[in-house]
Design a protein around this motif. Structure first.
Motif, PDB file in Angstrom:
ATOM      1  N   ILE A 279       0.725  -1.282   0.100  1.00 50.47           N
ATOM      2  CA  ILE A 279       0.021   0.056  -0.071  1.00 50.47           C
ATOM      3  C   ILE A 279       0.923   1.202   0.137  1.00 50.47           C
ATOM      4  CG2 ILE A 279      -1.738   1.299   1.406  1.00 50.47           C
ATOM      5  CD1 ILE A 279      -2.742  -1.264   2.243  1.00 50.47           C
ATOM      6  N   VAL A 280       1.765   1.159   0.732  1.00 46.94           N
ATOM      7  CA  VAL A 280       2.865   2.496   0.978  1.00 46.94           C
ATOM      8  C   VAL A 280       3.938   2.639  -0.226  1.00 46.94           C
ATOM      9  CG1 VAL A 280       4.411   3.782   2.252  1.00 46.94           C
ATOM     10  CG2 VAL A 280       2.649   2.131   3.355  1.00 46.94           C
TER      11      VAL A 280
ATOM     12  N   ILE B 249     -11.116   2.642  -6.002  1.00 46.93           N
ATOM     13  CA  ILE B 249     -12.005   3.310  -5.054  1.00 46.93           C
ATOM     14  C   ILE B 249     -13.089   4.618  -5.433  1.00 46.93           C
ATOM     15  CG2 ILE B 249     -12.430   4.654  -2.833  1.00 46.93           C
ATOM     16  CD1 ILE B 249     -10.202   3.158  -1.664  1.00 46.93           C
TER      17      ILE B 249
ATOM     18  N   GLU C 174     -17.155   3.916  -5.826  1.00 49.72           N
ATOM     19  CA  GLU C 174     -18.002   4.833  -5.099  1.00 49.72           C
ATOM     20  C   GLU C 174     -19.026   5.356  -6.111  1.00 49.72           C
ATOM     21  OE1 GLU C 174     -15.747   7.442  -2.941  1.00 49.72           O
ATOM     22  OE2 GLU C 174     -17.543   7.847  -1.260  1.00 49.72           O
TER      23      GLU C 174
ATOM     24  N   VAL D  58     -15.104  -1.046  -1.160  1.00 53.12           N
ATOM     25  CA  VAL D  58     -13.796  -1.973  -1.421  1.00 53.12           C
ATOM     26  C   VAL D  58     -13.235  -2.443  -0.229  1.00 53.12           C
ATOM     27  CG1 VAL D  58     -11.738  -1.980  -2.650  1.00 53.12           C
ATOM     28  CG2 VAL D  58     -13.584  -0.491  -3.652  1.00 53.12           C
ATOM     29  N   ILE D  59     -13.045  -3.851  -0.076  1.00 59.70           N
ATOM     30  CA  ILE D  59     -12.419  -3.975   1.333  1.00 59.70           C
ATOM     31  C   ILE D  59     -10.952  -4.244   0.815  1.00 59.70           C
ATOM     32  CG2 ILE D  59     -11.898  -6.125   2.516  1.00 59.70           C
ATOM     33  CD1 ILE D  59     -15.005  -6.518   2.695  1.00 59.70           C
ATOM     34  N   ILE D  60      -9.849  -3.821   1.451  1.00 59.03           N
ATOM     35  CA  ILE D  60      -8.645  -3.866   0.983  1.00 59.03           C
ATOM     36  C   ILE D  60      -7.965  -4.571   1.757  1.00 59.03           C
ATOM     37  CG2 ILE D  60      -6.426  -2.503   0.344  1.00 59.03           C
ATOM     38  CD1 ILE D  60      -8.170  -0.155  -0.273  1.00 59.03           C
TER      39      ILE D  60
ATOM     40  N   THR E 154     -16.283  -6.087  10.130  1.00 62.41           N
ATOM     41  CA  THR E 154     -15.847  -5.270   9.073  1.00 62.41           C
ATOM     42  C   THR E 154     -15.883  -3.908   9.674  1.00 62.41           C
ATOM     43  OG1 THR E 154     -16.716  -6.888   7.362  1.00 62.41           O
ATOM     44  CG2 THR E 154     -16.178  -4.553   6.690  1.00 62.41           C
TER      45      THR E 154
ATOM     46  N   GLU F  48      -6.691  11.302   1.976  1.00 64.11           N
ATOM     47  CA  GLU F  48      -5.940  11.101   0.834  1.00 64.11           C
ATOM     48  C   GLU F  48      -5.209   9.667   0.956  1.00 64.11           C
ATOM     49  OE1 GLU F  48      -4.570  11.054  -2.506  1.00 64.11           O
ATOM     50  OE2 GLU F  48      -5.442  13.198  -2.231  1.00 64.11           O
ATOM     51  N   ILE F  49      -5.322   8.961  -0.005  1.00 66.82           N
ATOM     52  CA  ILE F  49      -4.776   7.572  -0.056  1.00 66.82           C
ATOM     53  C   ILE F  49      -3.220   7.773  -0.735  1.00 66.82           C
ATOM     54  CG2 ILE F  49      -4.648   5.395  -1.110  1.00 66.82           C
ATOM     55  CD1 ILE F  49      -7.729   5.525  -1.054  1.00 66.82           C
TER      56      ILE F  49
ATOM     57  N   SER G 108      -0.795   6.531   3.865  1.00 68.72           N
ATOM     58  CA  SER G 108      -0.730   5.159   3.441  1.00 68.72           C
ATOM     59  C   SER G 108      -0.138   4.148   4.510  1.00 68.72           C
ATOM     60  CB  SER G 108      -0.202   4.890   2.020  1.00 68.72           C
ATOM     61  OG  SER G 108       1.182   5.530   1.861  1.00 68.72           O
TER      62      SER G 108
ATOM     63  N   ILE H  67      -2.621   3.644   6.974  1.00 70.46           N
ATOM     64  CA  ILE H  67      -3.792   2.429   6.457  1.00 70.46           C
ATOM     65  C   ILE H  67      -3.050   1.086   6.672  1.00 70.46           C
ATOM     66  CG2 ILE H  67      -4.594   1.398   4.347  1.00 70.46           C
ATOM     67  CD1 ILE H  67      -4.928   4.183   3.368  1.00 70.46           C
TER      68      ILE H  67
ATOM     69  N   ILE I 120      -4.839  -2.002   8.722  1.00 73.22           N
ATOM     70  CA  ILE I 120      -5.002  -3.204   8.086  1.00 73.22           C
ATOM     71  C   ILE I 120      -4.262  -4.379   8.514  1.00 73.22           C
ATOM     72  CG2 ILE I 120      -4.995  -4.473   5.981  1.00 73.22           C
ATOM     73  CD1 ILE I 120      -5.560  -2.206   4.132  1.00 73.22           C
TER      74      ILE I 120
ATOM     75  N   LEU J 260     -12.051  -7.123   8.514  1.00 74.21           N
ATOM     76  CA  LEU J 260     -11.668  -6.607   7.309  1.00 74.21           C
ATOM     77  C   LEU J 260     -12.096  -4.915   7.400  1.00 74.21           C
ATOM     78  CD1 LEU J 260     -13.465  -9.382   5.066  1.00 74.21           C
ATOM     79  CD2 LEU J 260     -10.893  -8.970   5.424  1.00 74.21           C
ATOM     80  N   VAL J 261     -11.448  -4.168   6.353  1.00 76.06           N
ATOM     81  CA  VAL J 261     -11.370  -2.799   6.405  1.00 76.06           C
ATOM     82  C   VAL J 261     -11.841  -2.355   4.997  1.00 76.06           C
ATOM     83  CG1 VAL J 261      -9.945  -0.719   6.686  1.00 76.06           C
ATOM     84  CG2 VAL J 261      -9.416  -2.834   7.971  1.00 76.06           C
ATOM     85  N   ILE J 262     -12.942  -1.620   5.066  1.00 78.37           N
ATOM     86  CA  ILE J 262     -13.570  -0.874   4.108  1.00 78.37           C
ATOM     87  C   ILE J 262     -12.856   0.549   4.058  1.00 78.37           C
ATOM     88  CG2 ILE J 262     -15.521   0.182   3.076  1.00 78.37           C
ATOM     89  CD1 ILE J 262     -17.028  -2.082   4.204  1.00 78.37           C
ATOM     90  N   ILE J 263     -12.270   0.973   2.845  1.00 75.96           N
ATOM     91  CA  ILE J 263     -11.625   2.056   2.759  1.00 75.96           C
ATOM     92  C   ILE J 263     -12.250   3.056   1.897  1.00 75.96           C
ATOM     93  CG2 ILE J 263      -9.212   3.372   2.305  1.00 75.96           C
ATOM     94  CD1 ILE J 263      -7.928   1.055   3.160  1.00 75.96           C
ATOM     95  N   LEU J 264     -12.546   4.381   2.433  1.00 75.86           N
ATOM     96  CA  LEU J 264     -13.064   5.309   1.608  1.00 75.86           C
ATOM     97  C   LEU J 264     -12.337   6.643   1.777  1.00 75.86           C
ATOM     98  CD1 LEU J 264     -16.855   4.957   2.835  1.00 75.86           C
ATOM     99  CD2 LEU J 264     -15.971   4.584   0.769  1.00 75.86           C
ATOM    100  N   GLN J 265     -12.059   7.347   0.624  1.00 71.14           N
ATOM    101  CA  GLN J 265     -11.505   8.791   0.584  1.00 71.14           C
ATOM    102  C   GLN J 265     -12.168   9.901   0.603  1.00 71.14           C
ATOM    103  OE1 GLN J 265      -7.580   9.118  -1.804  1.00 71.14           O
ATOM    104  NE2 GLN J 265      -8.673  10.388  -3.115  1.00 71.14           N
TER     105      GLN J 265
ATOM    106  N   GLN K 135     -19.997   9.553   3.471  1.00 75.55           N
ATOM    107  CA  GLN K 135     -19.249   8.318   3.464  1.00 75.55           C
ATOM    108  C   GLN K 135     -19.439   7.715   4.964  1.00 75.55           C
ATOM    109  OE1 GLN K 135     -15.514   9.558   2.615  1.00 75.55           O
ATOM    110  NE2 GLN K 135     -15.753   9.101   0.270  1.00 75.55           N
TER     111      GLN K 135
END
Lengths: 352, 352
Positions: A71-72, A84, A88, A94-96, B63, B70-71, B77, B80, B84, B93-98, B109
């Motif tokens: 990810i980084v 994403i 949206e 989205v599960i990452i 979840t 910002e990703i 990141s 994140i 995770i 599990l992780v749902i990610i939104l920006q 969101q």
DNA sequence: CTGAAAGCGCTTACAG
DNA sequence: CTGAAAGCGCTTACAG
């Protein structure tokens, strides 16, 4: 306070659950009066349909899974952003998961996502992945799967990629066109197809220009966390081994920037003494001095396309339409900047 | 092929669904023989419990949701990744939104995640967020919420932060300790508390050392996409406005690196002419020349802690235990590198 | 030791 | 126009 349910609304209004449900969904066979009553109360109670119940009934969760090696990482985080943003728009979440370039983890994560019953899976393979049974299993269960960037050619699913070989060919050809005769290559790791293809593109360009391929001019990088240092180290080695090199095509921008730094420190002029082309177009590449000529790798666009294709397959599956696997090859551009010579200027000089 | 269900197993074995369920869960009141039969068939059919049904029954999905400004950003990141990794360990599990730094998006969101009925929410606020009703709504519905990095002090929930003011104070003090007399500050945007706090730390350090605070020495940056260019531009402006500056504390490493590049180009020596301290410890900061003295902002650790706290609250809620909100302040270190003077060396010289 | 029943919250074909 | 019933796939308290 627990969220409201249809049952609560029904009880308070002394009508049946079915009628409440139909009223909220604006079925034509419910009286205006009932609809109004239901809607008002639903609003008061801040009623939201229970997603768990809907998922169970509809056998879909409007959620997809994404497995990514790291990810980084500028390129991959751009891809995530593209995925994403597109998801949206279509109402998907989205599960990452991050595979850390590990095949074992990747395998586990595929299982996790299958057990979670996501509607589809997006994946860029770990470098360590050479066995594809876990991916074929996903397809065998009729779960849409789209691969991007680091793919397995043998798995029969949609793929979003760039043409690494062609891009590398162009990069190398650009070095040749600008007058380089002895061109080295800092290549990526042995496993993912991408660095193999970039290497092959480099080699092919040499051949097509009748420049003999010399394996001792090819240096290996992990291209992982220590890319910058690898660039510096390889630059040093290269100078020790070969004092006649005048161009380098480098697998990744970060490595290239490390090399440039080292060359500058050693008093070597870029592009005059050595021209350099990178790969990926990292955000720093346009901004350093000299700015880096490189191949633009469209991460955001790749993410968007990957989700679009997955969404298409999810929709077709749902509607019993045939699923046609696509291999989408995104365009890559060579961005000419200061780390290679300007041909037009040179030509002009010759014409003087 | 559709996934197998308890019903299928029950029918094939001519026993009831309840018994199958209990056999699979190894209830003590099922005969060994039945258990063996069930387990064997379950394995053959590759039976996996239907997550949708479990979610509905257990009222939880294992979840969580994550909203991040910002990703494509090194610090975020890293956060994140920390979240995770920790979530995976605990089976979440992780749902990610920006949010794109947009209050409107952030609000939507939050609603999305609430409707999705995630077990908890992790958020770092958008710069644009000044109203907190959407966050208080989450808490009012008894949904665990943990904020990190960009927080709202007024919202009563757990927070994982660093002490921006203290870190900035230390950074500025270090400039003073290494002999700087006239210290500028490139500050971040006006809204998030973080850049305010860093500015205040800078100011306080000056005061405590009897250095008069001069507002004309403070320059503003967006610290967004064009951080590097902002650093260059501010460096130029600073030199025009003030030729006596000998130290700068800069809100973000990327801006600092831009400034360093510009100074080098103009023939200004770092740290001899101007000393520079950054903030965040970006991966390039240790690697450029001169390497950048900076504050290490522990993104990965922050992510880990944020998830841990959220997990604790989710678990306590489930077990009807009281939820105690924590404000966890992570340690930040000043990493002394080449862009500031080495005090020990100086001292040694004096002692000669 | 096994199974029928109720329930999680919703939808929809069907009856009235 | 309204509602009872069946069902999505599971669990568990209860009866036998």
């Amino acid at each position: 306070m627990k969220p409201a349910t249809l049952k609560q609304i029904a009880e308070q209004l002394n009508i049946s659950i079915s009628t409440v449900s139909k009223a909220l969904k604006d079925y034509p066979d419910v009286s205006k009066k009932t609809k109004d009553l239901v809607n008002e109360l639903a609003k008061d109670l801040n009623y939201k349909p229970n997603a768990f119940a809907l998922n169970l009934r509809n056998k879909e969760s409007k959620t997809i899974g994404l497995i990514i090696p790291e990810i980084v990482h500028h390129f991959f985080s751009s891809v995530i952003k593209g995925i994403i943003s597109q998801a949206e728009e279509k109402g998907y979440l989205v599960i990452i998961l991050q595979s850390n370039e590990s095949y074992e983890l990747e395998k586990k994560q595929i299982e996790l996502l299958m057990n979670q019953r996501v509607d589809g899976i997006l994946i860029s393979l770990a470098n360590g992945t050479a066995d594809y049974a876990h991916l074929n299993e996903v397809l065998a269960q009729d779960k849409p799967l789209v691969m991007f960037d680091k793919i397995a050619k043998l798995v029969r699913c949609s793929k979003i990629v760039i043409d690494d070989r062609k891009a590398a060919y162009l990069a190398t050809q650009h070095l040749i066109d600008t007058g380089c005769k002895r061109i080295a290559h800092f290549r990526g790791p042995l496993l993912p197809q991408n660095s193999i293809d970039r290497f092959l593109g480099y080699k092919k360009a040499l051949e097509d220009n009748n420049i003999p391929y010399d394996p001792s001019l090819v240096y290996l990088c992990e291209c992982g966390e220590h890319s910058f240092e690898e660039g510096k180290a390889n630059a040093q080695k290269l100078l020790q081994d070969h004092n006649d090199v005048d161009g380098i095509f480098i697998n990744t921008d970060l490595v290239a920037i490390g090399a440039i730094n080292e060359f500058k420190k050693m008093g070597i002029k870029i592009p005059e003494d050595i021209s350099i082309v990178g790969f990926s177009n990292w955000h720093m590449s346009s901004v350093i001095s000299p700015s880096l000529t490189t191949i633009d790798q469209p991460g955001f666009l790749m993410g968007k396309n990957a989700f679009k294709q997955l969404h298409l397959e999810i929709t077709n599956l749902k509607n019993n339409l045939p699923i046609v696997h696509q291999e989408i090859i995104l365009q890559t551009d060579l961005l000419k900047r200061e780390s290679t010579k300007d041909i037009t200027a040179k030509k002009n000089k010759l014409h003087l």
